[in-house]
Every structure is written in structure tokens, then in C-alpha cells.
Design an enzyme around this catalytic site. Sequence first.
Site, PDB file in Angstrom:
ATOM      1  N   VAL A   1       6.546  -7.497  44.372  1.00 30.25           N
ATOM      2  CA  VAL A   1       6.052  -6.192  43.910  1.00 30.25           C
ATOM      3  C   VAL A   1       4.854  -6.349  42.982  1.00 30.25           C
ATOM      4  O   VAL A   1       4.787  -7.273  42.170  1.00 30.25           O
ATOM      5  CB  VAL A   1       7.180  -5.428  43.183  1.00 30.25           C
ATOM      6  CG1 VAL A   1       6.691  -4.071  42.667  1.00 30.25           C
ATOM      7  CG2 VAL A   1       8.369  -5.237  44.115  1.00 30.25           C
TER       8      VAL A   1
ATOM      9  N   ASN B   1       9.295  -9.596  31.806  1.00 33.79           N
ATOM     10  CA  ASN B   1      10.126  -8.640  32.536  1.00 33.79           C
ATOM     11  C   ASN B   1      11.470  -8.492  31.847  1.00 33.79           C
ATOM     12  O   ASN B   1      12.446  -9.162  32.183  1.00 33.79           O
ATOM     13  CB  ASN B   1      10.301  -9.110  33.980  1.00 33.79           C
ATOM     14  CG  ASN B   1       9.071  -8.848  34.820  1.00 33.79           C
ATOM     15  OD1 ASN B   1       8.815  -7.719  35.239  1.00 33.79           O
ATOM     16  ND2 ASN B   1       8.280  -9.879  35.058  1.00 33.79           N
TER      17      ASN B   1
ATOM     18  N   HIS C   1       0.558  -8.536  39.480  1.00 33.27           N
ATOM     19  CA  HIS C   1       1.836  -8.894  40.092  1.00 33.27           C
ATOM     20  C   HIS C   1       2.950  -8.715  39.076  1.00 33.27           C
ATOM     21  O   HIS C   1       2.803  -9.056  37.890  1.00 33.27           O
ATOM     22  CB  HIS C   1       1.798 -10.342  40.591  1.00 33.27           C
ATOM     23  CG  HIS C   1       2.901 -10.646  41.544  1.00 33.27           C
ATOM     24  ND1 HIS C   1       4.107 -11.164  41.135  1.00 33.27           N
ATOM     25  CD2 HIS C   1       3.007 -10.484  42.895  1.00 33.27           C
ATOM     26  CE1 HIS C   1       4.896 -11.325  42.185  1.00 33.27           C
ATOM     27  NE2 HIS C   1       4.254 -10.919  43.268  1.00 33.27           N
ATOM     28  N   HIS C   2       4.084  -8.178  39.535  1.00 31.03           N
ATOM     29  CA  HIS C   2       5.177  -7.835  38.627  1.00 31.03           C
ATOM     30  C   HIS C   2       5.759  -9.054  37.930  1.00 31.03           C
ATOM     31  O   HIS C   2       6.409  -8.934  36.880  1.00 31.03           O
ATOM     32  CB  HIS C   2       6.279  -7.091  39.385  1.00 31.03           C
ATOM     33  CG  HIS C   2       6.921  -6.003  38.596  1.00 31.03           C
ATOM     34  ND1 HIS C   2       7.441  -6.200  37.335  1.00 31.03           N
ATOM     35  CD2 HIS C   2       7.129  -4.685  38.873  1.00 31.03           C
ATOM     36  CE1 HIS C   2       7.949  -5.057  36.880  1.00 31.03           C
ATOM     37  NE2 HIS C   2       7.768  -4.134  37.788  1.00 31.03           N
ATOM     38  N   SER C   3       5.541 -10.251  38.473  1.00 31.55           N
ATOM     39  CA  SER C   3       6.041 -11.456  37.806  1.00 31.55           C
ATOM     40  C   SER C   3       5.337 -11.700  36.478  1.00 31.55           C
ATOM     41  O   SER C   3       5.869 -12.382  35.601  1.00 31.55           O
ATOM     42  CB  SER C   3       5.854 -12.678  38.715  1.00 31.55           C
ATOM     43  OG  SER C   3       4.486 -12.839  39.058  1.00 31.55           O
TER      44      SER C   3
END
Length: 510
Positions: free
Chosen positions: A60, A358, A174-176
Site C-alpha cells: 500500500v 506504523n 510507501h506505507h512501510s
Amino acid sequence: MDASLPPNISLRSVKTGREGRGLCCDSLNESGSYRSDHEDGLGEPLSPIAQMFHEPGTDVYILGVVGVKAKIDPDVVKEKLAEVLLKLPRFSSSQVLDPKSGKWNWTPTEVNLDDHIVIPELKLDNMESPDKIVEDYIADLTTTGVPDSRPLWDLHLLNIKTSESEGVMIFRVHHSIGDGVSIMSLMLASSRKISDPQMLPTVPVVKRSSSVKLGLWHQVKLVWNTIIDLILFLATVLFLKDTETPLKAGPNIGYKRRVLVKGYMSLDDVKLVKKAVDATINDIVLGISVAGLSRYLNRRYGNERKSERGPIMEKNHLPKHIRLRTQLWVNIRPVPGIQELMEMVDKCKNPTASTWGNNIGYAVLPLAIQLREDPLDYIRQAKASVDRKKASLEAPCVYFFAKLISKLFGTKVAGLVNFNIFTNCTLWFSNVPGTSDRITYCGYEVSYYAPTCFGQPNGLMINVVSYVDKLIFVISAAEETIPDPHQMWDDIEVSLKLIKDAALASTKTH
């Protein structure tokens, strides 16, 4: 990850290297690249949650759109980004897969900003409006990712005059690299008040629920609710699926084209409803969304039954007992506000596990899709649902078990658990606090900002963020599932009007 790019975009070759000095003293070298101080080698591994965002179905990106009130000078933007963005290690490191361990690692990288800042040549067709060109450009971006050979972010600068702005900045991360709270904090840390150009924007202080501090009965209810929620969560992982409605996408929707539609609500209107119903702004936002989705689904089902006489919206076409659930994303940091994150980024402090990254969990929240006689019942039902979730530890437990499963069984198993949850539910919903101040970003006055995500195996995501005296609703809709997202926003807007009128009538009767 598909690393192809939309038409008319050309990127220069990547310049990378593992030499550098000074994380918080990064400087522009002779080649025009920025370097950060890391030792040679792969560097530290990504966190278990960040690792999961590389798994199929959960790969994601966060996408943020910022409209500004002047033409954009790329050199000014580059200078501003260097002051803050590149001083954060995650934005100056590539993510490299270690073939031995099978894990992704942060790898120090020489960053050439020209490789990350994209300035497309947009041709204004006489048949298309500037707003539609920007919408199509953003939709094309949701079908691709950033090449894995560089830090996983880029910024697209569109110098095109639209109905709301003179230029548009589109940020993909990037969600990371971080969650929505981290990225919003980064944007606000890079912004300044228009009223006081030396000051950071102010953001609302979010208070934690006090349910865990109450009496024995509340403690018992908290434990009981958590157990029930985790049983339902496990059932959703294994077999419990939402009803196949026109909002439910197939499992392979991830990097298919998504249209971003935004709309505005006056905070004064929301506060009027808040006065009539004992509810929070979050409850009202959710209730209005459910009302709009109910209206939209009724329209879609009605269109499938065109043979019936009478206007579509005058009849109830909704099937009975629709199961429709959303992932309600929750910030689980020890301090829930984003002020600390903003100050950390602004002062270039080293991020910690409890701040950057996150640090989010989610709760699976049922949405009561139905047509109601009293529009205020949507708000009451939303409040009851959210209050029930507040009296549960589902979100932090989901975060904890995701990390535990990753450590015990690997990120592929943890990613599969998330993938099953996402595909068995219908949509994502997120509400991130913004600022009440008018701000400049990268030196430009901001007209609006609109955050969302793409890549998830859901056909719909609704984000809500505040700016000055408005709430900005951002609908991210997969084209093949929701071909008319503008109609969805119209139905949400009509629902607000009906709820507002009901609130006014209720206030007058008391």
C-alpha cells in the site's frame, strides 16, 4: 510492485550510493545529491508491520494531494524538502530484500532529488477541464509504484490552474515508511502559519478514552467486548464475509485505477448537528458517511431494477440484512496527538519506535446500511457503534498480534491474515486531524490537502481531514467497482443537508 509510470512522465536515471555523512547535517554535494550518515551494508531491518506492507495484497501507498495558490517553482520545493524531508532516515534509504533472511532492510542511499521530483508536461485538451486532467493524472498514479531501486517516495508537481488552485503537488509514500499520522505530521512540520511564518501550525489535542480508568464493571465490559471482537476478528480471517454489494470489490483490485474525489463540509454545520445530538465530530462524520453510502447503494440497487415505476430514490431498494464493515484505523501511540511528531520532524530529532513509523491498529466496525425516517438516527447509530469500539482493546490487540504472528510465523502469514480481513470487509475509513490555521507548504499558500491510500484490496476508502473551517472528505474509489464516485459524494452531501435540517428542527423544538 509494478514500477511503470503514467504517460508523459520521464525520470532520469537513479543515482545511489552507500557513502555519506551526517544524518541531521545532510548537505548538498557536488553532484546535486544528498547523503546521510549510515554504515555500509543493508542496515537495520524494517519493523514487522512495515515488512507486511510488502506482502501481496497489502502493498500500500499513501497518496497526498496539496493544492496551492501560486505557480510552483521546482527549485523552491527542492530546497524546502532538503530542509526537512531528507533529514529523516526513512526518506534517504532504499528498501532492499536480503535473500538470506527474506527480510527487507533499510539501506543508506544517496538521494538525487531530481529522481524523485516529477514535472510532467500536461497538454490541456479543449474537451477536458483542468480539474478532469488532474483527476485522471492522479488516477493513473494509483496503478503504479515507485521503482524499488530508490527510496519509496516521489513528488509530482503539476503547474495547471484548476477551479481551486494554481498548482497541485502529489506526494506518494510507501506505507512501510510511515502511517497516516506520521505523514500528516511530516507535512505540517514542513508548513508554517500564514499569520506567523515562524510558527508551526496548531493541531487539536486528542484525548484518550478514559474507559480503562473507570470502575470494575467497566473493566469487565472492556475485557468482554475485547474477547467478542477478537472472536469476530478471527471469524473474519477464516470465513465471515461482507454481503456482495456494489461496493464490494474483488481480491485483485489493488493496483487497478482509482479515482480520487474530494468534497467539503462546513465545521459550523457539523457543530450544529453536534449540538442537537450528544455526539463527537468523529461520530457525526461517520454517521454522515453511512447515510451517504446508504443513499448511494439504494440508488445502485434501484438502477438495477429500472423496470419498476417511479423515481429511484423514492423507494427502498436495499436488500435486508446487509453486512457491510469497515476497517476503522486507530492511532495507538502512547501520546495520541501529532504535536510531538511535528516537533520531532521540525527539529530533526531521531525518530523513536513510539513516534515515527506504523503505530496503527484497526477495528472492524459494522456499518448499519439502511434508509431511516429520522436522519439523526444515522448519527445516533454511529455514536453507539463507535462507543462500543471505544470500550474494547481490539485495535491495539490487532497491532500486537500482527507483530507477534510476524515474529513467530513470518510476515507472509501476518500479511495473509490482513489480506483476508481486508478482502472479507468492504472499505477503509480514516479520520486524521489537520490544522485550523491557514498554512504555507514548501513556501506556497495551501488551498486544500487531500490524503488517501491506494494498493489495498478494497474498492473504497473514505478519509476525512480538517483544514481551517472545513472538513475535507476524500473518496478513493476503484473505477471497476465504483464507476460514479462523484455521485457518491453528492449522496453524502445530500445526507449532510438532511441531517442538518433535522438538527435544526430538533433544536427549535427544545
